[in-house]
Design an enzyme around this catalytic site. Structure first.
Site, PDB file in Angstrom:
ATOM      1  N   GLY A  60      28.121   4.298 -19.296  1.00 54.26           N
ATOM      2  CA  GLY A  60      29.154   3.301 -19.049  1.00 54.26           C
ATOM      3  C   GLY A  60      29.200   2.942 -17.565  1.00 54.26           C
ATOM      4  N   GLY A  61      30.400   2.756 -17.039  1.00 52.74           N
ATOM      5  CA  GLY A  61      30.547   2.374 -15.631  1.00 52.74           C
ATOM      6  C   GLY A  61      29.991   3.404 -14.673  1.00 52.74           C
ATOM      7  N   ILE A 114       0.833  -1.202   0.000  1.00 56.08           N
ATOM      8  CA  ILE A 114       0.000   0.000   0.000  1.00 56.08           C
ATOM      9  C   ILE A 114       0.867   1.251   0.000  1.00 56.08           C
ATOM     10  CG2 ILE A 114      -1.889   1.206   1.140  1.00 56.08           C
ATOM     11  CD1 ILE A 114      -2.493  -1.678   0.007  1.00 56.08           C
ATOM     12  N   GLU A 162      -0.390  -1.172 -10.138  1.00 59.08           N
ATOM     13  CA  GLU A 162      -1.666  -0.752 -10.746  1.00 59.08           C
ATOM     14  C   GLU A 162      -1.960  -1.507 -12.045  1.00 59.08           C
ATOM     15  OE1 GLU A 162      -2.732   3.389 -10.678  1.00 59.08           O
ATOM     16  OE2 GLU A 162      -1.447   3.763  -8.945  1.00 59.08           O
ATOM     17  N   GLY A 163      -1.633  -2.788 -12.018  1.00 62.15           N
ATOM     18  CA  GLY A 163      -1.879  -3.640 -13.172  1.00 62.15           C
ATOM     19  C   GLY A 163      -0.612  -3.872 -13.955  1.00 62.15           C
ATOM     20  N   ASP A 193      -8.350   3.024 -13.709  1.00 63.01           N
ATOM     21  CA  ASP A 193      -8.318   3.661 -15.030  1.00 63.01           C
ATOM     22  C   ASP A 193      -7.649   5.032 -14.926  1.00 63.01           C
ATOM     23  OD1 ASP A 193      -9.520   1.599 -16.386  1.00 63.01           O
ATOM     24  OD2 ASP A 193     -11.522   2.495 -16.418  1.00 63.01           O
TER      25      ASP A 193
END
Length: 383
Positions: free
Chosen positions: A339-340, A157, A363-364, A240
């Site tokens: 790079g590094g 949560i 959320e999906g 949604d």
């Protein structure tokens, strides 16, 4: 569809960009280390109207459109993804759900506090054995006179520790399947509600994520959001909206990683010239920019459809799917271009890479988004 931003939308973006890059970004790396919840950010964001962007002025909100909201959320995500995820859940799921389904009393009581940032909202659907399958949730709400007794455990949560209230789903009649799930607004501190220890996460470390445990937690029937049996529908409606928010978060983090990679490429010398001169890298940059722009357009389409009162479930899932996978591609390329140095915490792309990873999960998941999209395309030709 081409989106021409209005003067007001451009002003909101500029205002939030200035605030985010001056006030929020400066401490993002330190909060990533300490996992300190950004309370001060939200206090200032409440004063700026960012915690109640979609709430009407009658409840102290800004009454902004969704386009303005995703522009603002993207700018906050550019500066600090941990701050953005709290803003997103708070606005997209909690505030919108209360505004859409709440009683007059619930709206009057909660929305002004949420809009001012005096109270952070949380949303509790996921359970240890019920993630992508919300019908598998086992939390129950049993009627007891004018109250409901809630028992069960919710997990992962967002703002579970620092929220002041939470929308919780629970089964009121298991025999009715999805029509037997209801939603409740529960204030933090209600007897029988316990907060678990914060999770030690890969990314979004300044945003607390916890379990919420309910043991004979008594809530009044007045705390039910919507009608009995509408909890599943309320949750899906909230998701949604939330998925548009995740697309916006993804765009913001991707743009931050892209800008950091461009800046590095213009400064880094190898083989006697700046690495930005190498054609292989220039092609990567072109692909990155195109990828981000495509995600933006999907995000704007879903937001515009919502603003125009059209069904936008399909477009929200498309935007979430593409943008969340896009930001993982972009941050990975940004690390590679460093790079590094991209692998150490002295450079912000390392944090962007970790923050982005969860976007294809919460959320999906991407897999669930593909289920939603294919179901709409194959079963509902009008979508």
């Amino acid at each position: 569809m081409f989106f021409q931003l209005t003067n007001e939308q451009q002003m909101i973006r500029s205002m939030v960009r200035e605030f985010a890059r001056k006030e929020v970004a400066s401490t993002a790396a330190e909060r990533d280390k300490t996992k300190e919840f950004p309370k001060e950010n939200f206090k200032k964001m409440g004063e700026l109207g960012l915690m109640g962007m979609l709430i009407p002025p009658e409840y102290n909100g800004e009454g902004a459109d969704t386009i303005s909201y995703v522009l603002a959320l993207s700018e906050i995500a550019y500066a600090c993804a941990s701050t953005a995820v709290v803003m997103s859940v708070h606005n997209s799921i909690v505030c919108e759900s209360i505004l859409k389904f709440g009683s007059k009393q619930q709206k009057q009581h909660y929305l002004p506090k949420l809009a001012d940032g005096d109270m952070i909202g949380a949303f509790a659907l996921t359970e240890p054995q019920a993630g992508s399958d919300p019908l598998a949730q086992s939390t129950t709400a049993v009627r007891d006179g004018d109250d409901y007794i809630i028992n069960g455990t919710k997990c992962f949560i967002t703002s579970g520790k620092n929220s002041g209230m939470v929308i919780v789903t629970a089964k009121t009649d298991e025999s009715l399947k999805h029509r037997g799930i209801s939603a409740f607004i529960i204030d933090k501190g209600t007897p029988g509600m316990k907060v678990g220890e914060p999770e030690d996460k890969m990314g979004l470390r300044a945003s607390d994520t916890t379990d919420l445990i309910f043991e004979d937690c008594k809530v009044s029937k007045e705390n039910m959001l919507g009608n009995e049996g509408e909890g599943f529908m309320i949750a899906m409606s909230g998701l949604d909206c939330g998925r548009i928010g995740i697309a916006a978060q993804s765009v913001g983090v991707a743009e931050a990683a892209f800008d950091a990679a461009l800046d590095y490429a213009k400064k880094r010398d190898q083989f006697g010239q700046k690495i930005s001169k190498f054609q292989g890298l220039r092609f990567i940059v072109a692909d990155m920019a195109t990828d981000i722009e495509a995600a933006k357009q999907l995000m704007f389409t879903a937001a515009a459809m919502k603003d125009h009162g059209q069904k936008f479930t399909l477009q929200a899932s498309m935007a979430k799917l593409y943008a969340s996978e896009m930001v993982n591609r972009i941050t990975a390329k940004a690390v590679q271009m460093h790079g590094g140095y991209g692998y150490i915490k002295d450079y912000p792309v390392e944090r962007y890479y970790r923050d982005a990873r969860v976007f294809t999960i919460y959320e999906g998941t991407s897999e669930i988004q593909r289920v939603v999209i294919s179901n709409h395309l194959l079963n509902d030709k009008r979508s």
